[in-house]
Motif scaffolding. Structure first.
Motif, short mmCIF file in Angstrom:
data_model
loop_
_atom_site.label_atom_id
_atom_site.label_comp_id
_atom_site.label_asym_id
_atom_site.label_seq_id
_atom_site.Cartn_x
_atom_site.Cartn_y
_atom_site.Cartn_z
N MET A 1 0.84 -1.19 0.00
CA MET A 1 0.00 0.00 0.00
C MET A 1 0.88 1.24 0.00
N VAL A 2 0.49 2.21 -0.81
CA VAL A 2 1.13 3.52 -0.80
C VAL A 2 0.03 4.55 -0.59
N THR A 3 0.18 5.38 0.43
CA THR A 3 -0.82 6.41 0.69
C THR A 3 -0.13 7.74 1.00
N PRO A 4 -0.31 8.75 0.15
CA PRO A 4 0.26 10.06 0.44
C PRO A 4 -0.59 10.79 1.49
N ALA A 5 0.07 11.61 2.29
CA ALA A 5 -0.65 12.33 3.35
C ALA A 5 -0.13 13.76 3.43
N HIS A 6 -1.04 14.71 3.39
CA HIS A 6 -0.67 16.11 3.57
C HIS A 6 -1.67 16.72 4.56
N ASN A 7 -1.16 17.03 5.74
CA ASN A 7 -1.98 17.61 6.81
C ASN A 7 -3.19 16.71 7.12
N ASN A 63 6.06 20.31 0.45
CA ASN A 63 4.89 19.81 -0.28
C ASN A 63 5.19 19.80 -1.79
N PHE A 64 5.54 18.62 -2.31
CA PHE A 64 5.85 18.49 -3.73
C PHE A 64 4.62 18.16 -4.57
N GLY A 65 3.51 17.83 -3.93
CA GLY A 65 2.30 17.53 -4.67
C GLY A 65 1.92 16.06 -4.59
N HIS A 66 0.65 15.81 -4.80
CA HIS A 66 0.08 14.48 -4.66
C HIS A 66 0.74 13.45 -5.57
N GLN A 67 0.95 13.80 -6.85
CA GLN A 67 1.53 12.86 -7.80
C GLN A 67 2.98 12.52 -7.44
N SER A 68 3.74 13.51 -7.01
CA SER A 68 5.13 13.27 -6.61
C SER A 68 5.20 12.39 -5.37
N ALA A 69 4.25 12.59 -4.43
CA ALA A 69 4.23 11.77 -3.22
C ALA A 69 3.94 10.31 -3.57
N ILE A 70 3.02 10.09 -4.50
CA ILE A 70 2.74 8.71 -4.94
C ILE A 70 3.99 8.10 -5.58
N LEU A 71 4.68 8.89 -6.40
CA LEU A 71 5.89 8.38 -7.06
C LEU A 71 6.95 8.00 -6.03
N VAL A 161 6.41 2.39 -15.11
CA VAL A 161 6.01 3.73 -14.65
C VAL A 161 7.20 4.47 -14.08
N LEU A 162 8.01 3.80 -13.28
CA LEU A 162 9.17 4.45 -12.66
C LEU A 162 10.20 4.87 -13.71
N GLN A 163 10.28 4.11 -14.80
CA GLN A 163 11.24 4.43 -15.85
C GLN A 163 10.76 5.56 -16.76
N SER A 164 9.45 5.74 -16.85
CA SER A 164 8.91 6.66 -17.86
C SER A 164 8.05 7.77 -17.25
N ALA A 165 8.28 8.09 -15.98
CA ALA A 165 7.46 9.11 -15.33
C ALA A 165 7.59 10.46 -16.03
N GLY A 166 8.80 10.84 -16.46
CA GLY A 166 8.98 12.10 -17.19
C GLY A 166 8.89 13.30 -16.28
N PRO A 167 9.15 14.49 -16.83
CA PRO A 167 9.16 15.71 -16.02
C PRO A 167 7.78 16.18 -15.59
N LEU A 168 6.73 15.84 -16.37
CA LEU A 168 5.38 16.26 -16.03
C LEU A 168 4.60 15.03 -15.55
N LEU A 169 4.36 14.98 -14.26
CA LEU A 169 3.74 13.79 -13.66
C LEU A 169 2.23 13.86 -13.77
N PHE A 170 1.65 12.88 -14.44
CA PHE A 170 0.20 12.75 -14.49
C PHE A 170 -0.10 11.26 -14.60
N LEU A 171 -0.11 10.59 -13.45
CA LEU A 171 -0.23 9.14 -13.43
C LEU A 171 -1.57 8.66 -13.96
N ARG A 172 -2.62 9.47 -13.82
CA ARG A 172 -3.93 9.07 -14.33
C ARG A 172 -3.93 8.96 -15.85
N GLY A 173 -3.00 9.64 -16.49
CA GLY A 173 -2.88 9.53 -17.94
C GLY A 173 -1.79 8.56 -18.35
N LEU A 174 -0.68 8.55 -17.60
CA LEU A 174 0.46 7.70 -17.96
C LEU A 174 0.12 6.22 -17.88
#
Length: 298
Positions: A1-7, A63-71, A161-174
């Motif tokens: 399980m991976v779960t990002p948490a912010h506040n 706070n790097f953002g939700h997508q970066s935390a998942i990565l 996914v880890l190899q091809s994340a790229g500079p613009l993270l959008f996992l819902r599309g990748l």
């Protein structure tokens, strides 16, 4: 399980307890990624670490953002399959066994699709629906309306996914773009256990732009088509002006001229704005900065 948490200091304890209860029958680990929380989230995580030995945590420097935390969590996870879900309690943990069953049936991606959200406003629902329609049209990738970051990914897909994340993270599309066989599971988002959502409108708009521009250059092509169309209209208008001038029936028309110039100027500014968005993202990707920086780990 991976779960990002912010506040999420008030939501973490009941949410993690719920996860652990559902996962008792499976060999598992849980990784919480503290995405630069400004409250006591990290202290709550340390407390939970003493209760659940299978729990690990990563604390980011800001706070790097939700997508970066998942990565960050995907990089740390070691299992044969990874389930990502939010830590606010909106993703129902009781669906996890269904995700695992579909993975055991051979699906490398099991995607949760939100059919309805508790407390979701009409404007947000409409904006989400519109965004996914536009994204599907422009990218040619099937991304169901309501696709969330509640999903299971098999290890082969995680590695890609880890190899091809790229500079613009959008996992819902990748992840859909990779083309793996995907099973979709509908769910109704529950109310947050506590706290306020971190996804504000500016963040959602920025994520949407990243998603559109990282998977398609059609906005650039639309700018070209729009420019050609307006040029044709302007040329026809010029022909009309010459005919009127030749006939001698000239009527002062500064308003029409000013309107045409404003229209052309607006089209040029829109086109330059689209170009600027792409160039800005090219510039940011050329900086080669990491998606996240880890402060400490448990």
């Amino acid at each position: 399980m991976v779960t990002p948490a912010h506040n999420e200091e008030a939501a973490l304890e009941p949410v993690i307890a719920r996860m652990v209860d559902v996962l008792r029958a499976y060999r598992h680990e849980i990784i919480i990624v503290d995405d630069g929380s400004s409250d006591n989230t990290w202290h709550v995580i340390q407390k939970l670490r003493g209760l659940y030995p299978q729990l690990h945590a990563i604390r980011l420097t800001r706070n790097f953002g939700h997508q970066s935390a998942i990565l960050a969590g995907l990089f740390a996870m070691r299992g044969d399959a990874v389930i990502t879900m939010d830590s606010d309690g909106q993703h129902p943990a009781e669906l996890i066994p269904r995700f695992i069953e579909r993975w055991q049936d051979g699906y490398l991606v099991v995607q949760g699709v939100r059919t309805r959200g508790a407390g979701e406003g009409v404007l947000k629902r409409w904006a989400s629906h519109f965004f996914y329609r536009v994204l599907n049209r422009l990218t040619g990738v099937r991304i169901p309306h309501g696709s969330a970051d509640f999903r299971l990914i098999g290890r082969p897909a995680v590695d890609v996914v880890l190899q091809s994340a790229g500079p613009l993270l959008f996992l819902r599309g990748l992840i859909p773009w990779l083309g793996y066989d995907t099973y979709y599971i509908d769910f109704e988002a529950e109310r947050r256990v506590a706290g306020q959502p971190s996804y504000t409108w500016p963040r959602m708009i920025r994520l949407s732009l990243d998603g559109l521009m990282s998977f398609s250059i059609i906005p650039l092509r639309l700018s070209i088509v729009l420019g050609i169309g307006i040029s044709i209209v302007a040329f026809l208008y010029l022909m009309y002006v010459l005919v009127v001038w030749w006939s001698g029936d000239v009527v002062p028309g500064w308003a029409s001229v000013a309107g045409l110039l404003s229209l052309l100027g607006g089209i040029q500014l829109v086109t330059m704005g689209v170009l600027g968005e792409y160039l800005g993202r090219i510039f940011l990707s050329s900086l080669n900065r990491p998606h996240f920086v880890v402060r400490e780990r448990t």
